[in-house]
Design an enzyme around this catalytic site. Structure first.
Site, short mmCIF file in Angstrom:
data_model
loop_
_atom_site.label_atom_id
_atom_site.label_comp_id
_atom_site.label_asym_id
_atom_site.label_seq_id
_atom_site.Cartn_x
_atom_site.Cartn_y
_atom_site.Cartn_z
CB CYS A 135 38.87 8.69 -16.81
SG CYS A 135 39.55 7.89 -17.83
NE ARG A 185 45.72 5.57 -17.03
CZ ARG A 185 44.63 4.83 -17.44
NH1 ARG A 185 45.17 4.69 -18.23
NH2 ARG A 185 43.66 4.99 -16.64
CG HIS A 233 43.63 10.44 -20.17
ND1 HIS A 233 44.41 9.33 -20.46
CD2 HIS A 233 42.93 9.84 -19.07
CE1 HIS A 233 43.99 8.00 -20.41
NE2 HIS A 233 42.86 8.81 -19.01
P1 NAD Z 1 41.17 -1.01 -10.39
O1 NAD Z 1 41.70 -2.63 -10.73
O2 NAD Z 1 41.82 0.29 -9.39
O3 NAD Z 1 39.90 -1.31 -9.04
C1 NAD Z 1 38.77 -2.45 -9.16
C2 NAD Z 1 38.88 -3.35 -7.80
O4 NAD Z 1 38.04 -4.38 -7.70
C3 NAD Z 1 40.39 -4.09 -7.76
O5 NAD Z 1 40.64 -3.38 -5.84
C4 NAD Z 1 40.36 -5.70 -7.44
O6 NAD Z 1 40.99 -6.15 -6.80
C5 NAD Z 1 38.28 -5.29 -6.93
N1 NAD Z 1 38.05 -6.76 -7.89
C6 NAD Z 1 38.23 -7.49 -8.16
N2 NAD Z 1 37.55 -8.60 -8.97
C7 NAD Z 1 36.21 -8.69 -8.09
C8 NAD Z 1 35.82 -8.78 -7.60
N3 NAD Z 1 34.60 -9.80 -7.88
N4 NAD Z 1 34.28 -7.65 -6.42
C9 NAD Z 1 34.62 -6.90 -5.73
N5 NAD Z 1 36.15 -6.12 -6.02
C10 NAD Z 1 36.54 -6.77 -6.90
O7 NAD Z 1 40.04 -0.29 -11.59
P2 NAD Z 1 39.80 1.07 -11.68
O8 NAD Z 1 40.85 1.76 -12.30
O9 NAD Z 1 39.12 1.41 -10.40
O10 NAD Z 1 38.69 0.40 -12.93
C11 NAD Z 1 37.50 0.19 -11.95
C12 NAD Z 1 36.26 0.22 -13.47
O11 NAD Z 1 36.50 2.02 -13.79
C13 NAD Z 1 36.91 0.14 -14.51
O12 NAD Z 1 35.05 -0.05 -15.40
C14 NAD Z 1 37.30 1.23 -15.62
O13 NAD Z 1 36.85 0.93 -16.78
C15 NAD Z 1 36.79 2.34 -14.61
N6 NAD Z 1 37.40 3.64 -14.80
C16 NAD Z 1 38.28 3.94 -14.51
C17 NAD Z 1 39.45 4.83 -14.42
C18 NAD Z 1 41.18 4.79 -13.71
O14 NAD Z 1 41.64 5.63 -14.82
N7 NAD Z 1 41.13 3.98 -13.63
C19 NAD Z 1 38.63 5.99 -14.81
C20 NAD Z 1 37.18 5.46 -14.95
C21 NAD Z 1 36.66 4.38 -15.28
#
Ligand code: NAD
Length: 337
Positions: free
Chosen positions: A139, A167, A218
Site C-alpha cells: 500500500c 498507520r 498512512h
Molecule cells: P489479513 O490478515 O486481513 O487477511 C489475510 C486472510 O488470509 C485472513 O482472512 C486469513 O485468515 C487468511 N489466511 C491465512 N492463512 C491462509 C491460507 N493458508 N490460505 C488461505 N487463507 C489464509 O491480511 P491483509 O491485510 O489482507 O494482507 C494480505 C496481503 O496483502 C499481505 O501480503 C499484506 O502485506 C498485503 N497488504 C496489506 C495491506 C493492508 O494494509 N492491510 C495493504 C496492502 C497490501
C-alpha cells in the site's frame, strides 16, 4: 471471461473479490478461507467458498456454511489466483500454483524475488505482460509509485526522499499496535525505498518510516529532485490527468485523514474505501528543481484496482490506458472526489 480465484479473504482479498466481480472481462470462480467465521458467512452470500485444506472444509459444513471443497478443487478450474494471504503464506502457496499450472498474483507482504516482476499500473504495467507470477507492491509503495511516476513522466525524477507516517494496523484488528507510542523503523532506508525501485527506475530513493497509533491511513511527506526546473504553476496541474490521484484541500475543511475518510464515506464508497491517493493541494510546492507535497494513502484499498490491472497485463487483455480506464469506470474511481 478470465476465471479468478481469490485465496485469502481478509482486508485485501475481500476487496479484490468485489473489484473483480465488477469487471466485464473477468469473474470470481470462488474464494478460499481458512475459518468459518462471520466474514465467511457473509462471503457465502455472494461467492462460492472453498477451504484452504480438506480438513478445514469440514469445519465450514459443521458451522452451516456451504463449502465447495478445498483449494485443490478450485485451482483446476481457474486461469489465475490472487493470493491475498498474510505475508509469507503466499511463498508457501507457490508450489501449489506451480503444480496446478495456474498464474498467481502476490501482495506486497511477500518478497519481491518470489515473483517474476513487481507491479504498479502507472509505473510498469508492461513488465507483467504475459507473466505467470507477479507481485503487486504494498500500500505504501503503491502510494509512492503513483505520484512519483506522474512527476517522473513530466519532469524526470532524479532523487526521491520520503517520510512515511504509517498507520499502526487496520481498523478490524485489535491485536497489533502501537496504541500509545510512536515507533520508528530503525533501518535506513526503510524497505519502502528499495521496494519503489522494483517498479520505477529512479536513480536514488531514500525513505524513513514511523508507525503512529491510528488505523485510518498512512501519510507521506515527499520531496523529489527533478531533471528540469519546475514552476509552481506546472506543479499545480501535474496530477490532474491521473484518476487514481485526487487533490484534497485544507481550505475546504480536509485538515486530516479523518476528513478524507469521512469524504469517502459521504460519496457512498463501499466500506468507506478511497482507492485514490489523496494529495493536499496546499502542500504542493515547487522551487528550482525540487518538488514537495504531502499525501495520504488508504492502506486497505489503494492496491485493489492494481490487482485488477495486473490480471489484465498477465492475461494480455488490454494495455495500461484501456485497463485502468475499464477498472476505474467499473469501480467508480476518479468520479466525485
Ligand atoms: P489479513 O490478515 O486481513 O487477511 C489475510 C486472510 O488470509 C485472513 O482472512 C486469513 O485468515 C487468511 N489466511 C491465512 N492463512 C491462509 C491460507 N493458508 N490460505 C488461505 N487463507 C489464509 O491480511 P491483509 O491485510 O489482507 O494482507 C494480505 C496481503 O496483502 C499481505 O501480503 C499484506 O502485506 C498485503 N497488504 C496489506 C495491506 C493492508 O494494509 N492491510 C495493504 C496492502 C497490501
Amino acid at each position: 471471461m478470465i476465471k479468478v480465484c481469490v485465496n485469502g479473504y481478509g482486508t485485501i482479498g475481500r476487496r479484490v473479490a468485489d473489484a473483480v466481480r465488477m469487471q466485464k472481462d473477468m469473474s470470481v470462480v470462488g474464494i478460499v478461507k481458512t475459518k468459518p467465521d462471520y466474514v465467511a458467512e457473509d462471503a457465502a452470500r455472494t461467492f462460492k467458498v472453498f477451504a484452504d485444506t480438506k480438513e478445514n472444509s469440514k469445519k465450514f459444513e459443521d458451522a452451516g456454511i456451504e463449502c465447495e471443497g478445498s483449494i485443490e478443487d478450485i485451482l483446476d478450474n481457474v486461469d489465475i489466483v490472487v493470493d491475498a494471504t498474510p505475508e509469507g503464506v503466499g511463498e508457501k502457496n507457490m508450489n501449489l500454483y506451480r503444480k496446478f499450472k495456474v498464474k498467481a498474483i502476490f501482495q506486497g507482504g511477500e518478497k519481491a524475488e518470489l515473483a517474476q516482476t513487481s507491479f504498479n499500473a502507472y509505473s510498469n504495467f508492461t513488465d507483467s505482460w504475459g507473466k505467470d507470477y507477479v507481485r503487486v507492491v504494498s500500500c505504501n509503495t503503491t502510494g509512492l509509485a503513483r505520484t512519483v511516476s506522474a512527476i517522473d513522466k513530466r519532469f524526470g525524477a532524479l532523487r526521491v526522499e520520503a517520510t512515511l507516517i504509517r498507520r499502526a494496523t487496520d481498523p478490524n484488528d485489535s491485536k497489533k499496535g502501537p496504541i500509545n507510542a510512536v515507533e520508528p523503523s530503525l533501518k535506513f532506508p526503510s524497505h519502502h525505498g528499495p521496494d519503489l525501485k522494483t517498479v520505477l527506475k529512479i536513480p536514488e530513493v531514500d525513505t524513513v518510516a514511523i508507525k503512529v497509533p491510528t488505523t485510518l491511513m498512512h501519510v507521506h511527506t515527499v520531496s523529489i529532485k527533478t531533471e528540469k526546473d519546475v514552476s509552481s504553476e506546472d506543479m499545480l496541474d501535474v496530477f490532474k490527468n491521473y484518476r487514481r490521484i485526487v487533490e484534497v484541500s485544507g481550505k475546504a475543511g480536509v485538515a486530516s485523514t479523518a476528513q478524507i475518510m469521512d469524504m469517502a464515506r459521504e460519496i457512498g464508497r463501499k466500506r468507506g474505501d478511497l482507492f485514490e491517493i489523496a494529495v493536499w493541494k496546499e502542500s504542493m510546492y515547487a522551487s528550482g528543481n525540487t518538488i514537495r507535497y504531502i499525501q495520504a494513502v488508504h492502506q486497505e484499498s489503494d492496491v485493489v484496482p492494481e490487482n485488477v490491472d495486473a490480471i489484465r497485463s498477465m492475461m494480455q487483455l488490454a494495455d495500461m490506458e484501456k485497463s485502468t480506464e475499464e477498472t476505474d469506470r467499473a469501480m467508480g474511481i476518479g468520479g466525485r472526489i
